[in-house]
Structure formats: structure tokens, C-alpha cells
Design an enzyme around this catalytic site. Sequence first.
Site, PDB file in Angstrom:
ATOM      1  CB  SER A 274      -1.010   0.557   1.488  1.00 36.03           C
ATOM      2  OG  SER A 274      -2.087   0.479   1.065  1.00 36.03           O
TER       3      SER A 274
ATOM      4  CG  ASP B  95      -6.503  -2.509  -3.987  1.00 33.35           C
ATOM      5  OD1 ASP B  95      -6.251  -2.189  -3.096  1.00 33.35           O
ATOM      6  OD2 ASP B  95      -5.622  -2.873  -3.842  1.00 33.35           O
TER       7      ASP B  95
ATOM      8  CG  HIS C  56      -5.498  -2.891   0.245  1.00 34.89           C
ATOM      9  ND1 HIS C  56      -4.722  -2.575  -0.557  1.00 34.89           N
ATOM     10  CD2 HIS C  56      -4.668  -2.012   1.396  1.00 34.89           C
ATOM     11  CE1 HIS C  56      -3.981  -1.340  -0.161  1.00 34.89           C
ATOM     12  NE2 HIS C  56      -3.422  -1.296   0.600  1.00 34.89           N
TER      13      HIS C  56
END
Length: 503
Positions: A220, A440, A469
Site C-alpha cells: 500500500s 482493489d 487489498h
Amino acid sequence: MTRERGIRRSAPLAVALCLGLSGSLVAGPAVAEEKEATTVRWGDCPEDVAAEAAPVVLECGTVPVPKDYADPDGDRIELMISRLASTDPDRRRGTLMLNPGGPGGSGLSQPAFLANRGIPSEVLDTYDVIGTDTRGIGRSAPVACGFTPDGPYFANIPPYAVDDAAVTARAKVVEKVAEQCAQHDRAGVLPHLTTANTARDLDRIRAALGEEKTSFLGYSYGTALGAAYASMFPERSDRIVLDSNIGDTHLDRDGMRRYALGMEQTFPDFARWAAARHHSYGLGRTPAEVRRTYFTLAEQLDEKPVDGFDGNVLRQLTFGYLFKEVQYAKLAQQWQALKSGDTEAVRAAAPSGGAADTPPSIDNQLSVFLAVSCNDVKWPTSVDVYREGVAEDRARYPMFGAATANITPCAFWPYAPAEEPVAIDDDGPRNILLVQNLRDVPTPHVGGKLLRQKFADRSRLVSVDDSGHGVYVYGDNPCALNTTTRYLVDGKMPGKDVFCPAG
């Protein structure tokens, strides 16, 4: 945006590592290396970290770094790091630094989290795996703006703006939030929380560990930090894996607005799941009916909240629970309770731990997210710009666009960026593996494509036909797992981009 160590965050939050040496902060990202090398003295980790890591046993230590790299001989801050050491000296290649995302995620227990989750033992044999509380987080000179559970600022994704007036009203709130952060920054750390500085910190950690190079696995927002490190220190970067990419070395307004794109692309997976279970949850017999239920319920809650749950809370919860399919049943249960209007059912279906139970660490997480995002790049300061963006994205991404385009404290941030955002450097070793799900929520597939274009031949992109994710270890796709493990362990970078079909 943290329920699970790594990249999954508590529902209302959107949901941070790196270091350097020689040159001007404005003209270039490197800074001078310390004359005397620091070495890490390993010992026991704090009790809460050890408990979270169990049954894996981690070691912890600290590394001093400049608070302000423009003044390298000035004040220092201490960064706490952790280590899961390789037990195979014949296999050990070096260090694999981790970052769970954020900015604002604590990474001290992340080596144990990945080990407990089943990361291949070959990876653990090949590296000393290093976790970090990056500057401003947890036990590394933590910052806090003084956010409280009953205050007006409870999430880094703004609330859904139902009209222009809502944007104007929110502007007044976030202007005070920016002022509040400055007032609470008594140690003067807040303006020095940037992606470039955390990248410089990573390189100090690398040096303190006695390594000429370091490998990196970031998720991320950790992909932005890894991209910054690989660009600032290409000769010191070994094997770099960036999983669930935001598309650059920083999170800016465009990046946050892409959250709404991610929700539009991911929601159909939940809609199909819920439609197949209509007789259990009653949310719609077809995906189209489930989507209509979302809009109808949100509008009803905008008009008449149920036990404190309004339309914004529904939208935020839906965004958060789309991170992983394992959360779909809980999301359906919450919709079902809100749809019934039964306040007792709503309380029973609410996320565990109400607002009054919000841990103090949430203040720290929210504050770091704000500081890094606002310090990295100049955000628009005109409220009209945000009003126009909200109107545009309300039409373009109707599920969530009027939230992610809404105004944030960055519009009124009291600190000007000290330098330009780190520029992607495509002149370096071919050592960057990008891994991305096709669907996502916070990091849609376009983020991987953007970094692939910017890094050019330095990188390869692994696109995975999956939803959620996080891919490596977090997902269950054998092609993605094998491709990433092969690169980390054997250094075998794919000759071309890879498409991994649904596993």
C-alpha cells in the site's frame, strides 16, 4: 487506513519507511552519510510487540537519525526496529525491510505477522527480516494532533459531501484540524515527517545493520516509500517488491480520489456475493439490485440516521469492508441491520469496539497520515477547487467520489513542503517487482500501471485477477505467490509483465 498488522485498516480509516545521505534537500534527495557508523544493539522487544508477535520471537533495537536532514548535526530522534533473523547462515543473503502501509502503520511486529501468516520459509532463510516504526509512529518519536473519539476528525478519508454546502462546512472543520496539529507539535517533529526523510531513515538503518544493500517489501503506502528508496538510492537497493501500489512516491489529491475508482471496480465482487445470498441477507437478487440497495440505504440514512449511523458511516464502512472477501459477511450483516432500522440490531452488527473504545494509537495513526501526505506535496488551497472536484466525482464515481474528493486539512496545512516530491528514477538496476490485484479499493490496478510506466525497464508488473487489498501472503493466488517468492529468494525477475489468472 488497523485491524490486521500490515495493510488492512479499521473501517473508517483510509489507509508508511526509508533514508539518505549528500546533497541539498531542495535540489536532490540524498544527504551526507554519518562519519561514525551506528550499530544496532539487539534486545527484547516491548511487551505488547512481543505479545502481538507470539509465538514468533523478535529482537528489537534503535537507530538514531537526524530529526531534520537539512541540519544533520542537529537534534536526533530514535527509530525502533525489529528483526526476525535468518537461522540459515548458508542461505542468508542480507536484509529484507518491510513496511505495512499507512502512512501511519506500525511495522514492528510485521516480520512475525508475515511469518505467522505463512510467508514461505525460504524467504525467512534468505533474509534477516526487519520491521520498523518509521519516524512519527509508535515508538519512533511519535506525534499526535490530539484527536479524540468524540471530535470532528475521525478518519483520514473525508466524509461524503452530499452537496456544495457540505464541502464548505467541512472546510471550516479541517482548517481548525490543521491549526490543532501545529499547536500539538511541541517537539517540532511534524514538519519533518515526509516520504523522502523516511527513505533517508531507511538508508541509515541499512548502514547501521552493516549492509551494503537492502531488499524491501512494501504494501500500500509502503509502495510509495519503496519507490522513493529505489529512486533515491538505486545502487543500495537490492530486490524490491511493491505490493498494491498507489502509483507514485507520495499520496496526493489524485491518489486519494482514485480510492473512489477502486470502490467502483471492487464493489461488483461484493454485489455478486450478496446477490447469491439474497435469501439470507435480503440485499438484492441480482448485483444490480444490491447496488441499488446501497444507494437507497445511503440516501435514507442521510435523511434519518439509525442509532448514530448516517449515510456517511455506511459509505465508509462499505469502503473498509471491501478490502477483503472474508469481511463480506460482516458487511452484509451491517447492511441488513441498517436496512431493518432496528436499533438493537444495528448495535449488535456494529464493528467491535465503538467510538468510545478507539485506542490512543488511532490519534497517532491519523496524525502521521496527515503529516506525511500534507508535507510531501502542495495541495490546492481553494475551497472552490474541492467543491468542483466533489461535484465531478459525485457523478463520475457515485458510490464514494464525493468523499474522497472532499477537502482535507492539507488545504490549510501550516507547513510548506521542504522539497519537491521524490522523482521516480528509471535509470538503475532492473530490480523492482510490482504486484497488483485487478480490483482493489484503495489502490486500484491503475496504480501498478502508473509505476510500471514511470520505472520503465527497471520494473515488471504482476497483475492478478483477484479482489482485495494486498497480494503477496495476504492473497491466495499461487501464480502471484510463486512469482514473488522466486524473485525474493532466487532473484529471478520475470522477463516480461505477468498476468496471473484467478487462482
